[in-house]
Write a protein that holds these residues in place. Sequence first.
Motif, short mmCIF file in Angstrom:
data_model
loop_
_atom_site.label_atom_id
_atom_site.label_comp_id
_atom_site.label_asym_id
_atom_site.label_seq_id
_atom_site.Cartn_x
_atom_site.Cartn_y
_atom_site.Cartn_z
N VAL B 220 0.85 -1.18 0.00
CA VAL B 220 0.00 0.00 0.00
C VAL B 220 0.89 1.24 0.00
O VAL B 220 1.64 1.46 0.95
CB VAL B 220 -0.92 0.00 1.24
CG1 VAL B 220 -1.73 1.29 1.30
CG2 VAL B 220 -1.83 -1.21 1.21
N VAL B 221 0.84 2.00 -1.07
CA VAL B 221 1.66 3.21 -1.16
C VAL B 221 0.83 4.39 -0.67
O VAL B 221 -0.29 4.61 -1.13
CB VAL B 221 2.12 3.46 -2.61
CG1 VAL B 221 2.93 4.75 -2.71
CG2 VAL B 221 2.93 2.27 -3.11
N MET B 222 1.37 5.10 0.30
CA MET B 222 0.63 6.21 0.89
C MET B 222 1.29 7.54 0.56
O MET B 222 2.49 7.61 0.29
CB MET B 222 0.54 6.04 2.41
CG MET B 222 -0.25 4.79 2.79
SD MET B 222 -0.34 4.52 4.56
CE MET B 222 -1.41 5.86 5.06
N SER B 223 0.49 8.60 0.57
CA SER B 223 1.03 9.94 0.31
C SER B 223 0.63 10.87 1.44
O SER B 223 -0.40 10.66 2.08
CB SER B 223 0.54 10.46 -1.04
OG SER B 223 -0.85 10.63 -1.00
N PRO B 224 1.44 11.88 1.69
CA PRO B 224 1.22 12.72 2.87
C PRO B 224 0.34 13.94 2.62
O PRO B 224 0.05 14.28 1.48
CB PRO B 224 2.63 13.17 3.23
CG PRO B 224 3.34 13.24 1.92
CD PRO B 224 2.68 12.25 0.98
N ARG B 225 -0.01 14.60 3.71
CA ARG B 225 -0.71 15.90 3.72
C ARG B 225 -1.88 15.96 2.78
O ARG B 225 -1.75 16.59 1.75
CB ARG B 225 0.30 17.01 3.43
CG ARG B 225 1.12 17.37 4.67
CD ARG B 225 2.15 18.41 4.37
NE ARG B 225 3.11 17.94 3.41
CZ ARG B 225 4.20 17.25 3.74
NH1 ARG B 225 4.46 16.98 4.96
NH2 ARG B 225 5.03 16.84 2.82
N PRO B 226 -3.01 15.50 3.09
CA PRO B 226 -3.26 14.62 4.23
C PRO B 226 -2.90 13.18 3.88
O PRO B 226 -2.84 12.85 2.71
CB PRO B 226 -4.77 14.77 4.42
CG PRO B 226 -5.28 15.01 3.03
CD PRO B 226 -4.21 15.79 2.32
N GLY B 227 -2.64 12.38 4.92
CA GLY B 227 -2.25 10.99 4.68
C GLY B 227 -3.38 10.22 4.00
O GLY B 227 -4.51 10.25 4.45
N ARG B 228 -3.06 9.60 2.89
CA ARG B 228 -4.06 8.76 2.25
C ARG B 228 -3.39 7.69 1.41
O ARG B 228 -2.18 7.73 1.21
CB ARG B 228 -5.00 9.60 1.40
CG ARG B 228 -4.26 10.35 0.31
CD ARG B 228 -5.22 11.20 -0.46
NE ARG B 228 -4.72 12.55 -0.58
CZ ARG B 228 -5.49 13.59 -0.91
NH1 ARG B 228 -6.76 13.43 -1.05
NH2 ARG B 228 -4.95 14.77 -1.05
N ILE B 229 -4.21 6.77 0.92
CA ILE B 229 -3.67 5.71 0.09
C ILE B 229 -3.57 6.19 -1.34
O ILE B 229 -4.56 6.62 -1.93
CB ILE B 229 -4.55 4.44 0.19
CG1 ILE B 229 -4.51 3.93 1.64
CG2 ILE B 229 -4.07 3.38 -0.78
CD1 ILE B 229 -5.35 2.70 1.87
N ALA B 230 -2.35 6.15 -1.89
CA ALA B 230 -2.17 6.60 -3.26
C ALA B 230 -2.43 5.44 -4.23
O ALA B 230 -3.05 5.61 -5.27
CB ALA B 230 -0.75 7.14 -3.46
N GLU B 231 -1.94 4.27 -3.86
CA GLU B 231 -2.07 3.13 -4.76
C GLU B 231 -1.87 1.84 -3.97
O GLU B 231 -1.13 1.82 -3.00
CB GLU B 231 -0.99 3.23 -5.86
CG GLU B 231 -1.31 2.43 -7.09
CD GLU B 231 -0.31 2.71 -8.23
OE1 GLU B 231 -0.37 1.99 -9.23
OE2 GLU B 231 0.53 3.63 -8.11
N VAL B 232 -2.55 0.78 -4.40
CA VAL B 232 -2.31 -0.52 -3.80
C VAL B 232 -1.76 -1.43 -4.89
O VAL B 232 -2.40 -1.66 -5.91
CB VAL B 232 -3.61 -1.12 -3.23
CG1 VAL B 232 -3.34 -2.49 -2.62
CG2 VAL B 232 -4.20 -0.19 -2.18
N GLU B 262 8.25 3.84 -8.49
CA GLU B 262 7.59 4.81 -9.38
C GLU B 262 6.30 5.32 -8.75
O GLU B 262 5.99 6.50 -8.83
CB GLU B 262 7.34 4.18 -10.75
CG GLU B 262 8.59 4.25 -11.59
CD GLU B 262 8.46 3.51 -12.91
OE1 GLU B 262 7.38 2.91 -13.17
OE2 GLU B 262 9.44 3.51 -13.67
N SER B 263 5.60 4.41 -8.10
CA SER B 263 4.35 4.82 -7.46
C SER B 263 4.62 5.82 -6.34
O SER B 263 3.91 6.81 -6.20
CB SER B 263 3.63 3.59 -6.91
OG SER B 263 2.49 4.00 -6.18
N LEU B 264 5.67 5.56 -5.57
CA LEU B 264 6.03 6.46 -4.48
C LEU B 264 6.38 7.85 -5.01
O LEU B 264 5.96 8.86 -4.48
CB LEU B 264 7.25 5.91 -3.73
CG LEU B 264 6.97 5.08 -2.49
CD1 LEU B 264 8.25 4.45 -1.99
CD2 LEU B 264 6.36 5.95 -1.41
#
Lengths: 264, 276
Positions: B220-232, B262-264
């Motif tokens: 599970v790739v997450m992204s910040p501000r706000p924290g959420r799931i970018a891609e699974v 790449e997803s990150l």
Amino acid sequence: MTRATRVAAPLLLGLAVLVGWQLVVSVGGVDDYLLPSPLAIVAEMGEFLPTLLGSAGITGTNALVGLVLGTLVGILLALAASFSRTVDALAAPVVAALAVVPIVALAPVLNSMYGADSEFGRRAIAGLATFVPVFVNALRGFRQARPVHRDLMHVYAASRWQTTLRLTLPAARPFLFTGIRIASSLAVISALVAEYFGGPRGGLGGLISTSAASSAYPRAWAYVVGAIVLGLVFYVATALAERLADPMSSRPPRAGGTTSTTTQ
Amino acid sequence: MTTTMTTDATATRVAVRAASVTKTFDTRGGIVTALQDVSLDVAAGEFVSLIGPSGCGKSTLLRLIADLETPTSGELSIFGKTAERARLDQDYGIAFQQAGLLPWRTIAGNIELPLELHGVPKAERRARATELLELVGLGDLAGRFPDQLSGGQQQRVAIARALAERPSLLLMDEPFGALDEMTREYMQTELLRICAETQAAVVFVTHSIPEAVFLSDRVVVMSPRPGRIAEVLPMRLGATSGRADDLREDPRFFEMVTAVRESLHGGAPSGRGEDR
Ligand SMILES: Nc1ncnc2c1ncn2[C@@H]1O[C@H](COP(=O)(O)OP(=O)(O)OP(=O)(O)O)[C@@H](O)[C@H]1O
Ligand SMILES: [Mg+2]
């Protein structure tokens, strides 16, 4: 070698001071009522040994009763304050007030309140003097548990009692013993000084003041030495209790006695 | 921006289900949205890694599952129960970012702590602790105290403690962060073996892309501000139970590493300089 010097150095120093003192008094010709010689004091101690021991017993018992009760109340109240904000808010000003009151100032009042032949006032004073440092240190100790450990106990669904027993108390142990060590000296001093202000004679403090009043200075000093020894006994006993309560003092690699070195 | 999972989670038993979970913290500097609208299902026995830049809410998500925090909104269920019920039932074991061993207890005593709290008899506790210490390769250190162990050894003790009650869900927050690369790879292989043995589902937080790839069924790739799931990202590397060290040199492994990387980077095109 290091250990030998650690023990020998203060002993030698003490001996040198005593010899110097004796010389100043006997060769330098200091008057007996100004400063009795160590030998004179020792002679008095020998002569009045039964009285000395009996009076140390009386004062020691007062101090011990006060120490035990003050410690118990201090720890329990600190525990309550660490659980409840209300208790904390109520206790904080009371303890702050107690901390600035010279407890022995209560002695004349308590002595007359509980009658001339009661030791209760002195025990109460020793207890009050004990309570303050124990409470303050215990409360600080009870806040030492790290958040990660609190989280862990929460995760394990531990009851409040389990958490107290397995986390809060052990984490507070060094603080508890610091408080008790400070309190043990205070308990002896308070029990002793409280005897200067009326109540039954017979304790070390009472004998010091009556001896001094009747100009028996070497005897007064003999009782002072008794008081010092009593204070030392209390100190050593609490230090020993602290050692015994330390689970890590029984760790397997025990090189050199005090500092354990670990080899991986 | 929530990516729903691709596997058929409704058919199998679900270990963790998060539906539109949002968590905000009221701080002096204002409201911090640690997690926004996070939806994720973790199947029983599945290994899921959370990866993403610092502060994207990985630890927060783990703490929500562990019932150490409560969601501000959204639904969270663990084996079909509330997070609190699951905690009270001891459905999961947890290893924190810090080892968190009690310094006044021996290594064995630390591992026995959860068992002791839950009334397991002494002999049984001893036996279990011995068994777990063997498992993490610290069999000869049972009587030591935590401060006599290296950081990596302490972390292994913490993992053993998390496994003490044979949980069907393991929550791990960067458990191998303090380990050297050799031990780390060894522990990864061991962890997969343990999971295959215990059939436990794992939610695993890491900063290491190869680690996430090697261990996981899905990353599970997450992204910040706000924290959420970018891609699974599903890792197409075969069953985790069958993975061995030679996978680390497999071209498919590198493919997956590249995909996660790449997803990150795609998730945060403007880089890291966004802190308020
Ligand atoms: N108890 C708290 N109070 C206030 N803010 C918090 C709290 N816990 C987390 N946050 C905030 O929530 C956000 C997410 O934090 P979190 O610890 O989940 O990040 P993380 O992804 O685990 O980061 P890292 O990789 O550095 O461990 C951060 O901005 C953090 O400051
Ligand atoms: Mg974190």
